[in-house]
Every structure is written in C-alpha cells, then in structure tokens.
Scaffold this motif. Structure first.
Motif, PDB file in Angstrom:
ATOM      1  N   VAL A  50       2.847  14.324  21.568  1.00  0.00           N
ATOM      2  CA  VAL A  50       3.082  15.630  20.952  1.00  0.00           C
ATOM      3  C   VAL A  50       2.989  16.674  22.059  1.00  0.00           C
ATOM      4  O   VAL A  50       2.025  16.704  22.822  1.00  0.00           O
ATOM      5  CB  VAL A  50       2.039  15.920  19.858  1.00  0.00           C
ATOM      6  CG1 VAL A  50       2.164  17.347  19.346  1.00  0.00           C
ATOM      7  CG2 VAL A  50       2.175  14.927  18.716  1.00  0.00           C
ATOM      8  N   VAL A  51       4.006  17.526  22.167  1.00  0.00           N
ATOM      9  CA  VAL A  51       3.990  18.575  23.186  1.00  0.00           C
ATOM     10  C   VAL A  51       3.765  19.956  22.576  1.00  0.00           C
ATOM     11  O   VAL A  51       3.494  20.911  23.305  1.00  0.00           O
ATOM     12  CB  VAL A  51       5.273  18.575  24.052  1.00  0.00           C
ATOM     13  CG1 VAL A  51       5.356  17.315  24.876  1.00  0.00           C
ATOM     14  CG2 VAL A  51       6.518  18.749  23.208  1.00  0.00           C
ATOM     15  N   GLY A  52       3.841  20.047  21.261  1.00  0.00           N
ATOM     16  CA  GLY A  52       3.577  21.308  20.598  1.00  0.00           C
ATOM     17  C   GLY A  52       3.564  21.153  19.097  1.00  0.00           C
ATOM     18  O   GLY A  52       4.191  20.236  18.554  1.00  0.00           O
ATOM     19  N   ALA A  53       2.826  22.013  18.429  1.00  0.00           N
ATOM     20  CA  ALA A  53       2.783  22.001  16.970  1.00  0.00           C
ATOM     21  C   ALA A  53       2.465  23.411  16.502  1.00  0.00           C
ATOM     22  O   ALA A  53       1.728  24.145  17.162  1.00  0.00           O
ATOM     23  CB  ALA A  53       1.731  21.020  16.469  1.00  0.00           C
ATOM     24  N   GLY A  54       3.054  23.762  15.386  1.00  0.00           N
ATOM     25  CA  GLY A  54       2.832  25.091  14.832  1.00  0.00           C
ATOM     26  C   GLY A  54       2.861  25.042  13.330  1.00  0.00           C
ATOM     27  O   GLY A  54       2.764  23.967  12.726  1.00  0.00           O
ATOM     28  N   GLY A  55       3.032  26.185  12.725  1.00  0.00           N
ATOM     29  CA  GLY A  55       2.983  26.289  11.277  1.00  0.00           C
ATOM     30  C   GLY A  55       4.076  25.539  10.549  1.00  0.00           C
ATOM     31  O   GLY A  55       3.881  25.087   9.433  1.00  0.00           O
ATOM     32  N   PHE A  56       5.243  25.384  11.177  1.00  0.00           N
ATOM     33  CA  PHE A  56       6.346  24.748  10.460  1.00  0.00           C
ATOM     34  C   PHE A  56       6.742  23.390  11.016  1.00  0.00           C
ATOM     35  O   PHE A  56       7.538  22.695  10.409  1.00  0.00           O
ATOM     36  CB  PHE A  56       7.579  25.658  10.441  1.00  0.00           C
ATOM     37  CG  PHE A  56       8.269  25.751  11.775  1.00  0.00           C
ATOM     38  CD1 PHE A  56       9.253  24.851  12.126  1.00  0.00           C
ATOM     39  CD2 PHE A  56       7.920  26.723  12.685  1.00  0.00           C
ATOM     40  CE1 PHE A  56       9.887  24.925  13.359  1.00  0.00           C
ATOM     41  CE2 PHE A  56       8.546  26.803  13.915  1.00  0.00           C
ATOM     42  CZ  PHE A  56       9.528  25.899  14.249  1.00  0.00           C
ATOM     43  N   GLY A  57       6.218  22.995  12.171  1.00  0.00           N
ATOM     44  CA  GLY A  57       6.675  21.719  12.689  1.00  0.00           C
ATOM     45  C   GLY A  57       5.946  21.217  13.904  1.00  0.00           C
ATOM     46  O   GLY A  57       4.975  21.812  14.376  1.00  0.00           O
ATOM     47  N   ILE A  58       6.449  20.097  14.387  1.00  0.00           N
ATOM     48  CA  ILE A  58       5.856  19.374  15.501  1.00  0.00           C
ATOM     49  C   ILE A  58       6.973  19.065  16.498  1.00  0.00           C
ATOM     50  O   ILE A  58       8.067  18.673  16.101  1.00  0.00           O
ATOM     51  CB  ILE A  58       5.226  18.052  15.015  1.00  0.00           C
ATOM     52  CG1 ILE A  58       4.256  18.301  13.861  1.00  0.00           C
ATOM     53  CG2 ILE A  58       4.530  17.322  16.166  1.00  0.00           C
ATOM     54  CD1 ILE A  58       3.942  17.070  13.030  1.00  0.00           C
ATOM     55  N   THR A  59       6.682  19.228  17.781  1.00  0.00           N
ATOM     56  CA  THR A  59       7.640  18.874  18.826  1.00  0.00           C
ATOM     57  C   THR A  59       7.064  17.707  19.618  1.00  0.00           C
ATOM     58  O   THR A  59       5.907  17.750  20.038  1.00  0.00           O
ATOM     59  CB  THR A  59       7.909  20.062  19.767  1.00  0.00           C
ATOM     60  OG1 THR A  59       8.397  21.156  18.985  1.00  0.00           O
ATOM     61  CG2 THR A  59       8.943  19.699  20.820  1.00  0.00           C
ATOM     62  N   TYR A  60       7.881  16.687  19.791  1.00  0.00           N
ATOM     63  CA  TYR A  60       7.480  15.480  20.501  1.00  0.00           C
ATOM     64  C   TYR A  60       8.319  15.312  21.759  1.00  0.00           C
ATOM     65  O   TYR A  60       9.513  15.619  21.754  1.00  0.00           O
ATOM     66  CB  TYR A  60       7.741  14.230  19.643  1.00  0.00           C
ATOM     67  CG  TYR A  60       7.074  14.218  18.299  1.00  0.00           C
ATOM     68  CD1 TYR A  60       5.798  13.696  18.144  1.00  0.00           C
ATOM     69  CD2 TYR A  60       7.727  14.714  17.175  1.00  0.00           C
ATOM     70  CE1 TYR A  60       5.189  13.668  16.895  1.00  0.00           C
ATOM     71  CE2 TYR A  60       7.130  14.696  15.927  1.00  0.00           C
ATOM     72  CZ  TYR A  60       5.859  14.177  15.793  1.00  0.00           C
ATOM     73  OH  TYR A  60       5.258  14.151  14.557  1.00  0.00           O
ATOM     74  N   ALA A  61       7.707  14.793  22.816  1.00  0.00           N
ATOM     75  CA  ALA A  61       8.478  14.254  23.934  1.00  0.00           C
ATOM     76  C   ALA A  61       9.010  12.922  23.416  1.00  0.00           C
ATOM     77  O   ALA A  61       8.319  12.214  22.673  1.00  0.00           O
ATOM     78  CB  ALA A  61       7.590  14.036  25.144  1.00  0.00           C
ATOM     79  N   ALA A  62      10.227  12.572  23.759  1.00  0.00           N
ATOM     80  CA  ALA A  62      10.800  11.314  23.283  1.00  0.00           C
ATOM     81  C   ALA A  62      11.752  10.764  24.333  1.00  0.00           C
ATOM     82  O   ALA A  62      12.165  11.467  25.256  1.00  0.00           O
ATOM     83  CB  ALA A  62      11.538  11.532  21.964  1.00  0.00           C
ATOM     84  N   TRP A  63      12.096   9.499  24.160  1.00  0.00           N
ATOM     85  CA  TRP A  63      13.028   8.825  25.059  1.00  0.00           C
ATOM     86  C   TRP A  63      14.253   8.429  24.254  1.00  0.00           C
ATOM     87  O   TRP A  63      14.146   7.755  23.222  1.00  0.00           O
ATOM     88  CB  TRP A  63      12.378   7.596  25.677  1.00  0.00           C
ATOM     89  CG  TRP A  63      13.253   6.936  26.688  1.00  0.00           C
ATOM     90  CD1 TRP A  63      13.967   5.778  26.533  1.00  0.00           C
ATOM     91  CD2 TRP A  63      13.513   7.381  28.022  1.00  0.00           C
ATOM     92  NE1 TRP A  63      14.657   5.499  27.678  1.00  0.00           N
ATOM     93  CE2 TRP A  63      14.395   6.462  28.618  1.00  0.00           C
ATOM     94  CE3 TRP A  63      13.087   8.484  28.766  1.00  0.00           C
ATOM     95  CZ2 TRP A  63      14.852   6.603  29.916  1.00  0.00           C
ATOM     96  CZ3 TRP A  63      13.549   8.621  30.065  1.00  0.00           C
ATOM     97  CH2 TRP A  63      14.420   7.683  30.629  1.00  0.00           C
ATOM     98  N   ASP A  64      15.422   8.875  24.690  1.00  0.00           N
ATOM     99  CA  ASP A  64      16.688   8.519  24.057  1.00  0.00           C
ATOM    100  C   ASP A  64      17.137   7.202  24.674  1.00  0.00           C
ATOM    101  O   ASP A  64      17.489   7.147  25.855  1.00  0.00           O
ATOM    102  CB  ASP A  64      17.721   9.612  24.297  1.00  0.00           C
ATOM    103  CG  ASP A  64      19.040   9.361  23.583  1.00  0.00           C
ATOM    104  OD1 ASP A  64      19.458   8.181  23.460  1.00  0.00           O
ATOM    105  OD2 ASP A  64      19.667  10.348  23.174  1.00  0.00           O
ATOM    106  N   ARG A  65      17.118   6.140  23.896  1.00  0.00           N
ATOM    107  CA  ARG A  65      17.456   4.800  24.392  1.00  0.00           C
ATOM    108  C   ARG A  65      18.938   4.646  24.710  1.00  0.00           C
ATOM    109  O   ARG A  65      19.302   3.761  25.472  1.00  0.00           O
ATOM    110  CB  ARG A  65      17.037   3.747  23.368  1.00  0.00           C
ATOM    111  CG  ARG A  65      15.540   3.640  23.209  1.00  0.00           C
ATOM    112  CD  ARG A  65      15.223   2.650  22.115  1.00  0.00           C
ATOM    113  NE  ARG A  65      13.815   2.271  22.152  1.00  0.00           N
ATOM    114  CZ  ARG A  65      13.297   1.355  21.365  1.00  0.00           C
ATOM    115  NH1 ARG A  65      14.068   0.729  20.465  1.00  0.00           N
ATOM    116  NH2 ARG A  65      12.011   1.054  21.439  1.00  0.00           N
TER     117      ARG A  65
END
Length: 121
Positions: A50-65
């Motif tokens: 998880v790289v960030g989270a707030g009142g409406f959502g969550i942002t994740y680092a991810a890997w596009d396969r």
C-alpha cells in the motif's frame, strides 16, 4: 530470484527482506480491508505494498505481468460505505442509503479514471 512487492526489484529466493528497500514479505497489513501483497487481479496485476490510503480509496504499488512494469492500482474503497473480509478481494457494500452513496461515488471515481490527463503533465 523473486520480486519485491514494494520496489519490484529482484532478489535472492532465500531472503525474506528486500535488500533494495527493506520490505519484509510477511508484513502485517495496517488495515484489514487492504488487499494482501501478492494478490493477483484479473490474472494480470500483482498487488504489492500500500502506498497511500484516504477517505475514498487505497493506492497500491503493483506489477503488470503483461507489460512487465510497475504500475499503480487505485481502488475505490470508502470505509464509511464498504468493507472487506481480510484475505478476500470482494468488497461488501453497506445497505440502504450508504449503498446509494457508494454507487454514486464509485461512478464518479470511474469517470475520473477515464479522463485524459496527458495534456496536464
């Protein structure tokens, strides 16, 4: 070799901590509604830290396969209208008025994600 789920650098299989960024693969989630690192969405995106989270959502680092590159995944997950059982990917939306508020916010979130910001960069 294995890939770190925060910085996505490769490192030795026998290590449990990334030598590049210090991410420990067995770290506990700060919030139970977060997707677990290693979760794969649409058989394409491997969720990382998880790289960030707030009142409406969550942002994740991810890997596009498919593209073989790091990406960001933004998830609409307003805590006042929805929740998730730990270890699951399915979001549970509260009923009644909260369900309507969730749907309206989700639609706006989706519309914003479709906007072209290339001219703003």
């Amino acid at each position: 070799m294995k890939r770190c789920l925060r910085c996505f650098q490769n490192y030795e299989e026998n290590k449990t901590e990334c030598p590049w960024c210090g991410f420990q693969e067995n770290q506990q989630l700060k919030e139970p509604q977060y997707l677990s690192a290693g979760t794969v969405l649409q058989n394409r995106y491997e969720i990382g830290a998880v790289v960030g989270a707030g009142g409406f959502g969550i942002t994740y680092a991810a890997w596009d396969r498919v593209l073989e590159q790091r990406v960001a995944i933004k998830e609409y997950m307003p805590g006042e209208f929805s929740t998730r059982t730990p270890g699951e990917t399915r979001v549970s939306v509260y009923g009644g008025e909260k369900e309507e508020q969730y749907k309206n916010g989700r639609d706006k979130f989706y519309e914003e994600s479709q906007r072209d910001y290339s001219g703003d960069l």
